[in-house]
Design a protein around this motif. Structure first.
Motif, PDB file in Angstrom:
ATOM      1  N   ASP A  90       0.805  -1.246  -0.048  1.00 27.65           N
ATOM      2  CA  ASP A  90      -0.098   0.049   0.085  1.00 27.65           C
ATOM      3  C   ASP A  90       0.764   1.292  -0.025  1.00 27.65           C
ATOM      4  OD1 ASP A  90      -1.944   2.289   0.745  1.00 27.65           O
ATOM      5  OD2 ASP A  90      -2.734   1.062   2.327  1.00 27.65           O
ATOM      6  N   GLU A 124       0.030  10.129   3.418  1.00 26.16           N
ATOM      7  CA  GLU A 124      -1.398   9.757   2.777  1.00 26.16           C
ATOM      8  C   GLU A 124      -2.313   8.882   3.493  1.00 26.16           C
ATOM      9  OE1 GLU A 124      -3.852   7.475   0.254  1.00 26.16           O
ATOM     10  OE2 GLU A 124      -2.532   6.907   1.636  1.00 26.16           O
ATOM     11  N   GLU A 125      -2.057   8.265   4.566  1.00 27.28           N
ATOM     12  CA  GLU A 125      -2.853   7.248   5.202  1.00 27.28           C
ATOM     13  C   GLU A 125      -3.689   7.867   5.856  1.00 27.28           C
ATOM     14  OE1 GLU A 125      -3.053   4.435   4.591  1.00 27.28           O
ATOM     15  OE2 GLU A 125      -1.509   3.498   3.616  1.00 27.28           O
ATOM     16  N   ALA A 132      -6.717  11.918   5.510  1.00 27.14           N
ATOM     17  CA  ALA A 132      -5.539  11.555   4.481  1.00 27.14           C
ATOM     18  C   ALA A 132      -5.327  12.456   3.224  1.00 27.14           C
ATOM     19  CB  ALA A 132      -6.414   9.985   3.887  1.00 27.14           C
ATOM     20  N   HIS A 188      -1.125   1.239  -7.742  1.00 27.34           N
ATOM     21  CA  HIS A 188      -1.520   1.108  -6.508  1.00 27.34           C
ATOM     22  C   HIS A 188      -2.090  -0.348  -6.450  1.00 27.34           C
ATOM     23  CE1 HIS A 188      -2.616   1.543  -2.324  1.00 27.34           C
ATOM     24  NE2 HIS A 188      -2.147   2.824  -2.301  1.00 27.34           N
ATOM     25  N   GLN A 191      -6.647  -3.035  -3.092  1.00 26.37           N
ATOM     26  CA  GLN A 191      -7.093  -3.106  -1.759  1.00 26.37           C
ATOM     27  C   GLN A 191      -8.642  -3.356  -1.457  1.00 26.37           C
ATOM     28  OE1 GLN A 191      -5.979   1.372  -1.041  1.00 26.37           O
ATOM     29  NE2 GLN A 191      -4.694   0.352   0.567  1.00 26.37           N
ATOM     30  N   GLN A 211     -15.900  10.808  -0.396  1.00 26.41           N
ATOM     31  CA  GLN A 211     -15.623  10.491   0.982  1.00 26.41           C
ATOM     32  C   GLN A 211     -15.993  11.683   1.919  1.00 26.41           C
ATOM     33  OE1 GLN A 211     -11.894   8.765   2.483  1.00 26.41           O
ATOM     34  NE2 GLN A 211     -10.986   8.232   0.440  1.00 26.41           N
ATOM     35  N   TRP A 213     -15.404  12.262   5.980  1.00 23.41           N
ATOM     36  CA  TRP A 213     -14.846  11.689   7.379  1.00 23.41           C
ATOM     37  C   TRP A 213     -15.434  12.585   8.530  1.00 23.41           C
ATOM     38  CZ3 TRP A 213      -8.786   9.990   7.498  1.00 23.41           C
ATOM     39  CH2 TRP A 213      -8.783   9.153   6.413  1.00 23.41           C
ATOM     40  N   ARG A 286     -18.390   6.517   2.359  1.00 27.11           N
ATOM     41  CA  ARG A 286     -17.611   6.640   0.833  1.00 27.11           C
ATOM     42  C   ARG A 286     -18.890   6.003   0.094  1.00 27.11           C
ATOM     43  NH1 ARG A 286     -11.579   5.423   1.431  1.00 27.11           N
ATOM     44  NH2 ARG A 286     -11.359   5.889   3.526  1.00 27.11           N
ATOM     45  N   ALA A 354     -10.508   3.524  -2.543  1.00 28.38           N
ATOM     46  CA  ALA A 354      -9.755   4.015  -1.287  1.00 28.38           C
ATOM     47  C   ALA A 354      -9.636   5.454  -2.020  1.00 28.38           C
ATOM     48  CB  ALA A 354      -8.306   3.380  -1.273  1.00 28.38           C
ATOM     49  N   GLY A 355      -9.151   6.553  -1.073  1.00 30.65           N
ATOM     50  CA  GLY A 355      -8.699   7.600  -1.659  1.00 30.65           C
ATOM     51  C   GLY A 355      -7.002   7.410  -2.059  1.00 30.65           C
ATOM     52  N   HIS A 356      -6.546   8.448  -3.027  1.00 33.18           N
ATOM     53  CA  HIS A 356      -5.207   8.219  -3.273  1.00 33.18           C
ATOM     54  C   HIS A 356      -4.640   9.776  -3.552  1.00 33.18           C
ATOM     55  CE1 HIS A 356      -5.175   3.765  -3.481  1.00 33.18           C
ATOM     56  NE2 HIS A 356      -6.411   4.129  -4.287  1.00 33.18           N
ATOM     57  N   HIS A 380      -4.506  -2.687   4.371  1.00 29.37           N
ATOM     58  CA  HIS A 380      -4.834  -2.124   5.991  1.00 29.37           C
ATOM     59  C   HIS A 380      -4.738  -3.267   6.725  1.00 29.37           C
ATOM     60  CE1 HIS A 380      -6.025   2.212   4.725  1.00 29.37           C
ATOM     61  NE2 HIS A 380      -5.313   1.956   4.123  1.00 29.37           N
TER      62      HIS A 380
ATOM     63  N   HIS B 224      -9.535  -2.363   4.841  1.00 33.53           N
ATOM     64  CA  HIS B 224      -9.554  -1.009   4.558  1.00 33.53           C
ATOM     65  C   HIS B 224     -10.909  -0.686   4.205  1.00 33.53           C
ATOM     66  CE1 HIS B 224      -9.130   2.683   2.190  1.00 33.53           C
ATOM     67  NE2 HIS B 224      -7.747   2.346   2.128  1.00 33.53           N
ATOM     68  N   ASN B 273      -9.236   4.707   8.825  1.00 39.44           N
ATOM     69  CA  ASN B 273      -9.991   4.132   7.580  1.00 39.44           C
ATOM     70  C   ASN B 273      -9.427   2.607   7.690  1.00 39.44           C
ATOM     71  OD1 ASN B 273      -7.329   5.078   7.851  1.00 39.44           O
ATOM     72  ND2 ASN B 273      -7.278   5.865   5.666  1.00 39.44           N
TER      73      ASN B 273
HETATM   74  N1  LIG Z   1      -4.824   4.077  -0.292  1.00 44.91           N
HETATM   75  C1  LIG Z   1      -5.081   4.224   0.933  1.00 44.91           C
HETATM   76  O1  LIG Z   1      -5.055   3.524   1.701  1.00 44.91           O
HETATM   77  N2  LIG Z   1      -5.484   5.520   1.314  1.00 44.91           N
HETATM   78  C2  LIG Z   1      -5.758   5.959   2.320  1.00 44.91           C
HETATM   79  C3  LIG Z   1      -6.975   6.863   2.318  1.00 44.91           C
HETATM   80  C4  LIG Z   1      -8.111   6.231   2.270  1.00 44.91           C
HETATM   81  O2  LIG Z   1      -8.737   5.873   3.351  1.00 44.91           O
HETATM   82  O3  LIG Z   1      -8.831   6.070   1.260  1.00 44.91           O
END
Ligand SMILES: NC(=O)NCCC(=O)O
Ligand SMILES: NC(=O)NCCC(=O)O
Lengths: 408, 408
Positions: A90, A124-125, A132, A188, A191, A211, A213, A286, A354-356, A380, B224, B273
């Protein structure tokens, strides 16, 4: 064309930094381990003849010059930070796939028209510091620099302090205006379970879910678990528990595409014989449709209000992160498709769950993404895994896509 | 007869040790602050002419000699440890009321037939180290010494190590056999709302509820929060949340006398997340009837099994603490009643909702308890409070009750 074994070896080398007992990685953003990972990446890039720039958000750009240095670079990348119990792919896959593209170009003595760069985006996480993708967000002008540097971890340390501490607070402006991007690609792991289930090697990412949060704090009255009658309680954990169930119901109602998760919860004072007076928890929603996401928001707020009222709790609810569903740019999606064709890989279109960092880059540059499967769709998680042939295939597609854009 | 002002001043002096911003106390068992509190108590007792004994569980006994040193002592006491966000009266009141009894006897140059002792029992709260009342339990032969010394806190430190560290691992056997008790009395705030609501100054405690404490661990699959579809999740927090609600339903079903609480919950990996893969939580059940407590146990186990199965979670459930409802000895209850009459206080009989060291002492000696009201029935909370006249009245009753038994 690319060297899959070299890429795999580099991934395994990087996975030693923060390795966990179950085969995963814990390399939280801006910790000493994150610094070690960054240092190793920078060393590898220097060995590959790149020049290095670091911006004020700690984003790193490793550049391989093009025939025309005045052209905006074609950038790829991702992140080196991980979840507390994260995997070996990841983020780091996207970074080291970029490095493998550069190493391959070096092997071939291939000169691109535009420069090629590999970016490492800070935090990023969103795990140690919420939200994120904060640093690609600053780069894309979604957040301002002060917001980015002032993000706090649970112990109150800010990203700015921690960047200084590990020596990755760079001199450059963290802004696409200061550093225009010709096109951005990101490889990527998916996931999620779809590619593996359908036996496809490559996902061409056309969209990413939106998304929202939230942070919620319920405050009731701490009191003794023994002599406090049931009807006199204001139990903050009971309220939080009911919200967890409600969030799940909202997710199921809008399934199969919606996701709804409470990932974090802190109970106070967290003592066996004390009715909890205070509970902090997070909500992650999401959906690929912004309207449905807004509907989920309304439903959740109504549930939270109802539950707080029925128990008599004070409630603080804040949306701390929101982005609309993303549509990736057609020419970049086409470049990825073309790369897949050239490699002859099995393929399907995908919406990213996921977000990227690519989702923010898409706001300021043409952007596209390449997914490869991961075992059982698990990410994750320390057991996150992928097959070497998937890893190589995604990198091959990335090379082709970047070359198209770099030589346009 | 007793000096209410002196008692109040000593309470306020002790409350400085571990004082919290909201006017409460954080003096967790066997911390440096607990040591400071113990040292102050020991100094005060020495100043009052007492001799001090410490046993292997760190229980402290301060003795004022009687005319007949061979008679078993009449003991009173309670505990100096507190909840993480505890109050200024829970426990410490019973200890310092005992000291005030001794100071009063000194003022009057009064010689009792039997010796009089004030006991401080180690780790009554059960918050830092579970279960509650572990050291009075060892003294009463309910737990063996090894069990007591091996209780661990969340960081893995044992009571035995921590007793050594703060210098309260004494030489004496922690056993009623080595140190027979003639009778035991304990003064305590009610920790519930009844006395204040009915405008009574003293509660004569005839019984204490039974208790069952549990530890539950749910294990699902970390994954995730974005790309993991709702129907592929094994969310450990969703399971825990449903159990919190079920525990509450079981409490309400057996109300008004039952209590049912989840006080502690730890979510893993606790990242916004990430679908939680692992949740640890506790359950605390109380009821004056052992049969109802057993019924609550059965209902809870059925719910936990059902919830674990519906989500697909692994479940570990352990009952870590159990005691039957307690009936206090008739002659001690009568001595308390007599003390109330002499003082002319308003009074009612009470069932204790909380556990107390007296509940274990009741197994090896005639025992009784005296309750005084607390403001709004609030305890295990920094705002815990009581009126000086209640505090004085309870001590007055304690003096009378002890003198009756000491001169029998
Ligand atoms: N790709 C990834 O795990 N990004 C973290 C942000 C999310 O939670 O989407
Ligand atoms: N009195 C008191 O707070 N005891 C702690 C043990 C219990 O939870 O009953």
């Amino acid at each position: 064309k690319i060297n899959g074994e070299r890429l795999w070896d580099s991934l395994m080398e990087m996975a030693k930094i923060g390795a966990t007992p179950k085969g995963g990685v814990c390399r939280l953003a801006l910790t000493d381990l994150d610094k070690q990972g960054r240092d190793l990446f920078v060393q590898w890039c220097k060995d590959a003849g790149c020049t290095i720039r670091v911006d004020k958000m700690g984003n790193i750009f490793a550049r391989r010059e093009g025939r025309n240095p005045a052209l905006p670079p074609i950038v790829t990348g991702s992140h080196l930070d991980s979840q507390p119990t994260g995997g070996r792919f990841d983020g780091v896959y996207g970074v080291l796939a970029g490095l493998e593209v550069i190493r391959t170009l070096n092997d071939l003595n291939y000169e691109t028209e535009a420069p090629v760069e590999v970016a490492v985006w800070t935090n990023e996480e969103g795990s140690r510091f919420a939200p994120a993708m904060v640093s690609s967000g600053v780069f894309a002008g979604v957040f301002d620099l002060d917001y980015g540097l002032s993000r706090k971890d649970q112990d109150g340390r800010t990203m700015g302090e921690e960047l200084e501490r590990i020596g990755y607070s760079g001199p450059d402006d963290a802004s696409h205006a200061a550093h225009p991007v010709g096109a951005y690609f990101e490889a990527h792991i998916e996931q999620g379970p779809i590619l593996e289930a359908e036996d496809k090697t490559i996902g061409v990412v056309t969209d990413a879910q939106g998304q929202r949060w939230y942070e919620v704090t319920f405050t009731g009255v701490e009191s003794h678990a023994g002599p406090t009658p049931m009807n006199r309680r204001k139990d903050a954990l009971l309220g939080a528990a009911r919200v967890v169930d409600a969030v799940n119901r909202i997710g199921l109602k809008h399934a199969p595409t919606a996701c709804a998760t409470v990932g974090m919860m802190t109970v106070y004072p967290n003592s066996r014989n004390v009715i909890p007076g205070n509970v902090f928890f997070t909500i992650d929603f999401r959906h690929p449709s912004d309207d449905v996401l807004a509907e989920m928001d309304r439903e959740m707020r109504a549930e939270v209000d109802r539950i707080a009222a029925e128990i008599g709790l004070d409630c603080q609810l804040e949306q701390i992160f929101y982005y609309k569903p993303v549509k990736f740019e057609e020419s970049c999606v086409a470049a990825v498709r073309k790369g897949v064709e050239e490699g002859g890989f099995s393929v399907r279109d995908m919406v990213s769950g996921a977000g990227h960092d690519a989702c923010y880059l898409a706001r300021v540059a043409p952007a596209g993404m390449i997914f490869v499967p991961c075992i059982d769709g698990i990410s994750h998680n320390e057991v996150e895994d992928a097959k070497p042939e998937w890893i190589a295939a995604g990198c091959e597609v990335l090379l082709h896509a970047m070359l198209q854009k770099a030589n346009e």
